[in-house]
Write an enzyme that holds these catalytic residues in place. Sequence first.
Site, PDB file in Angstrom:
ATOM      1  N   SER A  71       0.858  -1.199   0.000  1.00  0.00           N
ATOM      2  CA  SER A  71       0.000   0.000   0.000  1.00  0.00           C
ATOM      3  C   SER A  71       0.882   1.231   0.000  1.00  0.00           C
ATOM      4  CB  SER A  71      -0.874   0.020   1.247  1.00  0.00           C
ATOM      5  OG  SER A  71      -1.490   1.292   1.397  1.00  0.00           O
ATOM      6  N   TYR A  73      -2.482  -1.704  10.307  1.00  0.00           N
ATOM      7  CA  TYR A  73      -2.516  -1.852   8.850  1.00  0.00           C
ATOM      8  C   TYR A  73      -1.218  -1.323   8.234  1.00  0.00           C
ATOM      9  CZ  TYR A  73      -4.210  -1.405   4.032  1.00  0.00           C
ATOM     10  OH  TYR A  73      -4.365  -1.507   2.670  1.00  0.00           O
TER      11      TYR A  73
HETATM   12  P1  NAD Z   1     -11.615  -5.859  -0.761  1.00  0.00           P
HETATM   13  O1  NAD Z   1     -12.119  -5.804   0.633  1.00  0.00           O
HETATM   14  O2  NAD Z   1     -12.505  -5.451  -1.880  1.00  0.00           O
HETATM   15  O3  NAD Z   1     -11.044  -7.316  -1.080  1.00  0.00           O
HETATM   16  C1  NAD Z   1     -10.271  -8.033  -0.144  1.00  0.00           C
HETATM   17  C2  NAD Z   1     -10.583  -9.510  -0.296  1.00  0.00           C
HETATM   18  O4  NAD Z   1      -9.757 -10.227   0.640  1.00  0.00           O
HETATM   19  C3  NAD Z   1     -12.035  -9.879   0.026  1.00  0.00           C
HETATM   20  O5  NAD Z   1     -12.565 -10.700  -0.984  1.00  0.00           O
HETATM   21  C4  NAD Z   1     -11.943 -10.621   1.341  1.00  0.00           C
HETATM   22  O6  NAD Z   1     -12.954 -11.615   1.508  1.00  0.00           O
HETATM   23  C5  NAD Z   1     -10.563 -11.230   1.222  1.00  0.00           C
HETATM   24  N1  NAD Z   1     -10.021 -11.630   2.531  1.00  0.00           N
HETATM   25  C6  NAD Z   1     -10.103 -10.971   3.716  1.00  0.00           C
HETATM   26  N2  NAD Z   1      -9.538 -11.697   4.686  1.00  0.00           N
HETATM   27  C7  NAD Z   1      -9.073 -12.832   4.099  1.00  0.00           C
HETATM   28  C8  NAD Z   1      -8.400 -13.979   4.596  1.00  0.00           C
HETATM   29  N3  NAD Z   1      -8.076 -14.110   5.882  1.00  0.00           N
HETATM   30  N4  NAD Z   1      -8.079 -14.956   3.717  1.00  0.00           N
HETATM   31  C9  NAD Z   1      -8.417 -14.851   2.414  1.00  0.00           C
HETATM   32  N5  NAD Z   1      -9.065 -13.799   1.901  1.00  0.00           N
HETATM   33  C10 NAD Z   1      -9.382 -12.800   2.733  1.00  0.00           C
HETATM   34  O7  NAD Z   1     -10.295  -4.947  -0.737  1.00  0.00           O
HETATM   35  P2  NAD Z   1      -9.285  -4.450  -1.872  1.00  0.00           P
HETATM   36  O8  NAD Z   1      -9.296  -2.971  -1.826  1.00  0.00           O
HETATM   37  O9  NAD Z   1      -9.481  -5.149  -3.150  1.00  0.00           O
HETATM   38  O10 NAD Z   1      -7.924  -4.919  -1.185  1.00  0.00           O
HETATM   39  C11 NAD Z   1      -7.034  -5.827  -1.765  1.00  0.00           C
HETATM   40  C12 NAD Z   1      -5.661  -5.527  -1.229  1.00  0.00           C
HETATM   41  O11 NAD Z   1      -5.287  -4.193  -1.588  1.00  0.00           O
HETATM   42  C13 NAD Z   1      -5.534  -5.607   0.294  1.00  0.00           C
HETATM   43  O12 NAD Z   1      -4.313  -6.223   0.633  1.00  0.00           O
HETATM   44  C14 NAD Z   1      -5.530  -4.151   0.696  1.00  0.00           C
HETATM   45  O13 NAD Z   1      -4.881  -3.943   1.922  1.00  0.00           O
HETATM   46  C15 NAD Z   1      -4.789  -3.525  -0.456  1.00  0.00           C
HETATM   47  N6  NAD Z   1      -4.955  -2.081  -0.614  1.00  0.00           N
HETATM   48  C16 NAD Z   1      -6.182  -1.533  -0.775  1.00  0.00           C
HETATM   49  C17 NAD Z   1      -6.296  -0.174  -0.884  1.00  0.00           C
HETATM   50  C18 NAD Z   1      -7.644   0.502  -1.014  1.00  0.00           C
HETATM   51  O14 NAD Z   1      -7.715   1.711  -0.946  1.00  0.00           O
HETATM   52  N7  NAD Z   1      -8.719  -0.245  -1.210  1.00  0.00           N
HETATM   53  C19 NAD Z   1      -5.169   0.648  -0.897  1.00  0.00           C
HETATM   54  C20 NAD Z   1      -3.931   0.053  -0.765  1.00  0.00           C
HETATM   55  C21 NAD Z   1      -3.834  -1.316  -0.620  1.00  0.00           C
END
Ligand code: NAD
Length: 257
Positions: free
Chosen positions: A143, A157
């Site tokens: 991130s 986080y």
């Molecule tokens: P999202 O919530 O849409 O998707 C995350 C997915 O991970 C979900 O399908 C959830 O069920 C799954 N998940 C959660 N816990 C889990 C576990 N223990 N085992 C397996 N699967 C699990 O979120 P996203 O925005 O697509 O996030 C994806 C990645 O991107 C994450 O690592 C998040 O930290 C990172 N990220 C997101 C952002 C943002 O702004 N959304 C920014 C930077 C980084």
Amino acid sequence: MRLKDKVAVITGGASGIGRETALLFAREGASIVVADVSEDAGKEVVAEIGKAAGRGCFVRTDVSKAADCERMIETAETAFGKLDVLFNNAGIMDGKDDDAVATDEAIWDRTMAINLKGVFFGCKYGVPALRRNGGGVIVNTASFVAVVGAATPQLAYTASKGGVLAMTRELAVIHARENIRVNALCPGPLRTELLMSYLDTEEKRQRRLVHVPMGRFGEAKEMAQAALYLASDESSYMTGASFLVDGGLTSAYVTPE
Ligand code: NAD
């Protein structure tokens, strides 16, 4: 096709970045193992891949559990014969994650177990499969908060993502001569379920957008395109990199009016 005949495991593949990446990689010719705790949504992604004449399967995986991660990698090899691409993308951001004083130990532990240990477990079982394949690619989702401190505190986080970035660099160095490339995708703030449920008022969203020169949230589809570049041979000389896809956030000192 940019991933023709490749096999990819995508954790967190049921939603957001993982979902869009699963659909895109499948369109680019890869067979996809969607690994997620969310069973219905994960199976729905596989069904969508199938409707577009792609190949995919779902395996219920909690990335904080070693046995689940082992099974997830085995599934790639039994269903599709090999592993080429491991996208360690699953992650959580707990609404009660706060500053050092206010964050409960349980939230710290859970965040680390999923966001950081989950990437370790993916690699623990994924690296041997990539070796059996003669090489491959690992992409870890970190991130922008691994690079700069966030104004809204989310200490567990942030620390977990810093760990993902550090781990990515070391993995890249260790496995560079085994034809295994390891890079980190560092998204900026995105309009996905994860962030929108955290920034749950318009005021909080606008507060976050103050920091983004482009003045908008990123889209999961835009991260999928970046992941595709990292997963494909187009990035063949790239390893150990922090690939920032953040609307200019980490380059900004003052954002334009
Ligand atoms: P999202 O919530 O849409 O998707 C995350 C997915 O991970 C979900 O399908 C959830 O069920 C799954 N998940 C959660 N816990 C889990 C576990 N223990 N085992 C397996 N699967 C699990 O979120 P996203 O925005 O697509 O996030 C994806 C990645 O991107 C994450 O690592 C998040 O930290 C990172 N990220 C997101 C952002 C943002 O702004 N959304 C920014 C930077 C980084």
